[in-house]
Write an enzyme that holds these catalytic residues in place. Sequence first.
Site, PDB file in Angstrom:
ATOM      1  N   GLU A 220     -26.739  12.275 -21.086  1.00  6.70           N
ATOM      2  CA  GLU A 220     -27.314  11.005 -21.531  1.00  6.70           C
ATOM      3  C   GLU A 220     -26.389  10.349 -22.552  1.00  6.70           C
ATOM      4  O   GLU A 220     -25.305  10.860 -22.868  1.00  6.70           O
ATOM      5  CB  GLU A 220     -28.688  11.229 -22.153  1.00  6.70           C
ATOM      6  CG  GLU A 220     -28.695  12.172 -23.352  1.00  6.70           C
ATOM      7  CD  GLU A 220     -30.097  12.517 -23.829  1.00  6.70           C
ATOM      8  OE1 GLU A 220     -31.076  12.072 -23.200  1.00  6.70           O
ATOM      9  OE2 GLU A 220     -30.208  13.234 -24.849  1.00  6.70           O
TER      10      GLU A 220
ATOM     11  N   ASP B  63     -28.964   8.727 -33.216  1.00  9.44           N
ATOM     12  CA  ASP B  63     -28.376   7.783 -32.257  1.00  9.44           C
ATOM     13  C   ASP B  63     -27.764   6.553 -32.953  1.00  9.44           C
ATOM     14  O   ASP B  63     -28.203   5.418 -32.728  1.00  9.44           O
ATOM     15  CB  ASP B  63     -29.409   7.306 -31.237  1.00  9.44           C
ATOM     16  CG  ASP B  63     -30.077   8.432 -30.485  1.00  9.44           C
ATOM     17  OD1 ASP B  63     -29.395   9.430 -30.207  1.00  9.44           O
ATOM     18  OD2 ASP B  63     -31.278   8.321 -30.175  1.00  9.44           O
TER      19      ASP B  63
END
Length: 320
Positions: A199, A33
Amino acid sequence: MALLSLVSLSLLSSLVQGYANPGSCSGACNVHDPGLIQRQSDKVYYRFSTGNKISYAYSSSIEGPWTNVGSMLPDGSSIDLEGNDDLWAPDVQLINDVYHVYYSVSSFGSQNSAIGLATSETMDEGSWTDHGSTGVTSSSSKNYNAIDANVLNDGGSYYMNFGSFWGDIYQVPLNSAATKAASASYNIAFDPSGTHAVEGSYLYKYGDYYYLFYSAGICCSYDTSRPASGEEYKIKVCRSSSATGNFVDADGTACTNGGGTVVLESHGTVYGPGGQGVFTDPDLGPVLYYHYVDTTIGYGDGQKLFGWNKIDFSSGWPVV
């Protein structure tokens, strides 16, 4: 002439279906991420990532060599939730000459989550101040999960996009300091099928459009249980002429009704790309950055690598 046109169309189709390999990376390239920015004072690149209470690194180039700095918040977050000593999915923005990192506090698969904020004027190690919760929180009573934040500055108005599974992606306006939610949130993307595996949104303006990039599919634990082919992480996009909604894909399908055009997916030795953001590089132009698994190395979460590709918006839709 007709034959030439058919050949040209065939070539174009093959180019559209192919993807460029990730740009090179050296040094500390194992990330999950990633969030990317350049420091104003010296143009040094800083990259933030999940784990180690938000790990971050610096480099003189997007290609590296990347050098680890350490933990952004070595004492963890002041948010009183399980996971406040871990911290996920950082989003880094320069707002009013101060660096803001929005982070997630949660535990895997839990809806007991909150989005926090830390700030620094320099991004130097030890310079970060934790401000705790932004007021964006969730529990089992909510339609969303309050993780994976991304903030857009739209001419001085700030919007936070967030969400993971459940009701997928939501947006909430922030106050003028971009520190707290200013009003109620609303849904901007939803996949009604299966487990609603959407997401990690990132909203980026280019030209007349706002492009909502997001990750779709299964992200993790590939070393123990890989999903069926095509169900692993990939990056999709919808766009709108407004920052606040009515996002559609290239076919015109609403992003709130399962729409989404694939930008990048597994190919060659690249597997499960996602966790993405978009950075306007002074030399390269718009860059899509993300993490991925190199199948020649291994499938473990700790082996995910930092990847990036230049984005071509000439067709009106991002191509990498």
